[in-house]
Enzyme design. Structure first.
Site, PDB file in Angstrom:
ATOM      1  N   ALA A  66       0.860  -1.183   0.000  1.00 29.79           N
ATOM      2  CA  ALA A  66       0.000   0.000   0.000  1.00 29.79           C
ATOM      3  C   ALA A  66       0.898   1.235   0.000  1.00 29.79           C
ATOM      4  CB  ALA A  66      -0.904  -0.020   1.223  1.00 29.79           C
ATOM      5  N   GLY A 111       0.499  -5.042   0.865  1.00 28.63           N
ATOM      6  CA  GLY A 111      -0.725  -5.163   0.072  1.00 28.63           C
ATOM      7  C   GLY A 111      -0.508  -5.905  -1.238  1.00 28.63           C
ATOM      8  N   GLU A 114      -0.670  -9.434  -0.281  1.00 29.68           N
ATOM      9  CA  GLU A 114      -2.078  -9.700   0.066  1.00 29.68           C
ATOM     10  C   GLU A 114      -2.949  -9.811  -1.195  1.00 29.68           C
ATOM     11  OE1 GLU A 114      -1.947  -6.348   2.806  1.00 29.68           O
ATOM     12  OE2 GLU A 114      -2.749  -7.644   4.367  1.00 29.68           O
ATOM     13  N   GLU A 134       4.760  -4.861   7.213  1.00 36.09           N
ATOM     14  CA  GLU A 134       3.994  -3.843   7.950  1.00 36.09           C
ATOM     15  C   GLU A 134       4.559  -3.541   9.330  1.00 36.09           C
ATOM     16  OE1 GLU A 134       2.694  -6.247   6.146  1.00 36.09           O
ATOM     17  OE2 GLU A 134       1.121  -5.406   4.863  1.00 36.09           O
TER      18      GLU A 134
HETATM   19  N1  COA Z   1       4.542   3.245  -0.871  1.00 39.30           N
HETATM   20  C1  COA Z   1       4.879   4.408  -1.448  1.00 39.30           C
HETATM   21  N2  COA Z   1       5.963   4.538  -2.229  1.00 39.30           N
HETATM   22  C2  COA Z   1       6.720   3.443  -2.412  1.00 39.30           C
HETATM   23  C3  COA Z   1       6.421   2.220  -1.830  1.00 39.30           C
HETATM   24  C4  COA Z   1       5.260   2.142  -1.036  1.00 39.30           C
HETATM   25  N3  COA Z   1       4.885   0.992  -0.469  1.00 39.30           N
HETATM   26  N4  COA Z   1       7.398   1.319  -2.178  1.00 39.30           N
HETATM   27  C5  COA Z   1       8.242   1.986  -2.968  1.00 39.30           C
HETATM   28  N5  COA Z   1       7.858   3.273  -3.110  1.00 39.30           N
HETATM   29  C6  COA Z   1       8.499   4.334  -3.884  1.00 39.30           C
HETATM   30  C7  COA Z   1       9.735   4.886  -3.190  1.00 39.30           C
HETATM   31  O1  COA Z   1       9.353   5.846  -2.217  1.00 39.30           O
HETATM   32  C8  COA Z   1      10.473   5.465  -4.357  1.00 39.30           C
HETATM   33  O2  COA Z   1       9.853   6.680  -4.717  1.00 39.30           O
HETATM   34  P1  COA Z   1      10.750   8.009  -5.010  1.00 39.30           P
HETATM   35  O3  COA Z   1      11.621   7.613  -6.159  1.00 39.30           O
HETATM   36  O4  COA Z   1       9.752   9.067  -5.364  1.00 39.30           O
HETATM   37  O5  COA Z   1      11.528   8.273  -3.765  1.00 39.30           O
HETATM   38  C9  COA Z   1      10.195   4.488  -5.471  1.00 39.30           C
HETATM   39  O6  COA Z   1       9.008   3.795  -5.101  1.00 39.30           O
HETATM   40  C10 COA Z   1      11.301   3.488  -5.678  1.00 39.30           C
HETATM   41  O7  COA Z   1      11.524   2.819  -4.440  1.00 39.30           O
HETATM   42  P2  COA Z   1      12.964   2.674  -3.768  1.00 39.30           P
HETATM   43  O8  COA Z   1      12.763   2.471  -2.296  1.00 39.30           O
HETATM   44  O9  COA Z   1      13.854   3.789  -4.186  1.00 39.30           O
HETATM   45  O10 COA Z   1      13.477   1.313  -4.448  1.00 39.30           O
HETATM   46  P3  COA Z   1      14.549   0.300  -3.863  1.00 39.30           P
HETATM   47  O11 COA Z   1      14.887  -0.618  -4.973  1.00 39.30           O
HETATM   48  O12 COA Z   1      15.653   1.007  -3.198  1.00 39.30           O
HETATM   49  O13 COA Z   1      13.755  -0.518  -2.729  1.00 39.30           O
HETATM   50  C11 COA Z   1      11.877  -1.700  -1.800  1.00 39.30           C
HETATM   51  C12 COA Z   1      12.687  -1.345  -3.071  1.00 39.30           C
HETATM   52  C13 COA Z   1      10.645  -2.452  -2.264  1.00 39.30           C
HETATM   53  C14 COA Z   1      12.720  -2.608  -0.886  1.00 39.30           C
HETATM   54  C15 COA Z   1      11.489  -0.402  -1.038  1.00 39.30           C
HETATM   55  O14 COA Z   1      10.894   0.493  -1.968  1.00 39.30           O
HETATM   56  C16 COA Z   1      10.514  -0.624   0.092  1.00 39.30           C
HETATM   57  O15 COA Z   1      10.918  -1.109   1.142  1.00 39.30           O
HETATM   58  N6  COA Z   1       9.242  -0.241  -0.123  1.00 39.30           N
HETATM   59  C17 COA Z   1       8.213  -0.300   0.910  1.00 39.30           C
HETATM   60  C18 COA Z   1       7.756  -1.728   1.112  1.00 39.30           C
HETATM   61  C19 COA Z   1       6.732  -1.775   2.219  1.00 39.30           C
HETATM   62  O16 COA Z   1       7.006  -1.544   3.369  1.00 39.30           O
HETATM   63  N7  COA Z   1       5.505  -2.133   1.821  1.00 39.30           N
HETATM   64  C20 COA Z   1       4.407  -2.318   2.761  1.00 39.30           C
HETATM   65  C21 COA Z   1       3.587  -1.093   2.885  1.00 39.30           C
HETATM   66  S1  COA Z   1       2.282  -1.357   4.056  1.00 39.30           S
END
Ligand code: COA
Length: 282
Positions: A66, A111, A114, A134
């Site tokens: 999400a 999500g 999920e 989460e």
């Molecule tokens: N919500 C909002 N934005 C998200 C996102 C999320 N769940 N997951 C990734 N993004 C965005 C990042 O903020 C970034 O945006 P920006 O370029 O404007 O800063 C873009 O997507 C790329 O992500 P980034 O983190 O730079 O990629 P990465 O390869 O370094 O890392 C992940 C990849 C998936 C490990 C990392 O993005 C992450 O941990 N995301 C969140 C996962 C999460 O906790 N999901 C559960 C949410 S309840």
């Protein structure tokens, strides 16, 4: 239909749904959830569509969860509504009487994991990663993860993922039953980074192979009697919420309904006449 963060097309009776926010790794914001609901309503309503495949745009992410920028604004009341809305949308997908296959092409987190679990089957490319992160944000899974994950992989393995917030790769997800199949890397390609050439998996070709495999699975189902397919989905879905005896009662009732269809007559006659059945979905 004007989708903002989703691509929809239909070919050979299969709807192809692609979550399309690649710059945010296809994170599910409010609008994307609206698009998803509308897309699956189209799947449900279109008699030409017999199955659906959902994937994420690009080669890095299925859905990275999400949208955390929206989650950060939630209060207890809106948080509860946020969770209810997500659950309702994913329940709608699960309760469809047409098969939905998640083609997981990278991160399936929060999500995203999920949503994949609400689909009827999951196949994953070798670069896929699954997790429920989460707790790393101070929340718990809210789109059905605490309920579907233990049902799919067992309580101990589900709790390990949910409580640690860690990720598992496609091999481990397949080993524990979270995904049905892995589509291996479709070859390597050469890239140059900082003046150094190296071989990396060709993710574009891998994603093509993933979608091709999902289409192959969908076609193997579409060939069967559609009403029977829908009834089987219903029997499994409803039965999992019941005792064995209650579930078997549901199975008897739905079995009886399947006997009322023209496709039942066609299927059994075709077998006895040693010919291929031609199902009409009636
Ligand atoms: N919500 C909002 N934005 C998200 C996102 C999320 N769940 N997951 C990734 N993004 C965005 C990042 O903020 C970034 O945006 P920006 O370029 O404007 O800063 C873009 O997507 C790329 O992500 P980034 O983190 O730079 O990629 P990465 O390869 O370094 O890392 C992940 C990849 C998936 C490990 C990392 O993005 C992450 O941990 N995301 C969140 C996962 C999460 O906790 N999901 C559960 C949410 S309840």
């Amino acid at each position: 239909m004007n989708f903002q963060n989703l691509l929809y097309s239909a070919k050979d009776s299969i709807a192809h749904i692609t979550i399309n926010r690649p710059d945010k790794l296809n994170a599910l914001n409010y609008q994307t959830m609206t698009d998803i609901m509308e897309a699956f309503m189209m799947v449900s309503a279109d008699p030409q569509v017999k199955a659906a495949i959902i994937t994420g745009s690009g080669e890095k992410s299925f859905i990275a969860g999400a949208d955390i920028s929206e989650i950060a604004e939630l209060n207890p009341l809106s948080g509860k509504k946020f969770s209810q809305r997500g659950q309702e949308i994913f329940n709608f997908i699960e309760s469809l009487n047409k098969p939905v296959i998640a083609a997981v092409n990278g991160f399936a987190l929060g999500g995203g994991c999920e949503l994949a679990m609400a689909c009827h089957m999951r196949i994953a490319s070798e670069n896929a990663k699954f997790g429920q992160p989460e707790v790393t944000l101070g929340i718990i899974p809210g789109y059905g993860g605490t309920q579907r994950l233990p049902r799919l992989v067992g309580k101990g393995r589900a709790l390990e993922l949910i409580l640690s917030g860690g990720m598992i790769d496609a091999q481990e997800a397949c080993r524990i039953g979270l995904v049905n199949k892995i589509v291996p890397y479709a070859g390597m390609k050469e890239i140059e980074k900082d003046g150094v050439k190296k071989q990396v998996p060709d993710l574009t070709a891998t994603k093509e192979a993933l979608i091709a495999k999902a289409v192959e699975i969908a076609k193997s189902i579409i060939r069967q009697a559609p009403i029977a397919v829908g009834l089987a989905l219903e029997a499994v879905n409803r039965g999992l919420e019941m005792t064995l005896a209650e579930g078997q009662k549901v199975e008897c009732d739905l079995f009886g309904i399947s006997i009322t269809t023209d496709d039942f007559t066609e299927g059994t006659n075709a077998f006895l006449e040693k010919r291929k059945a031609e199902f009409k979905g009636i």
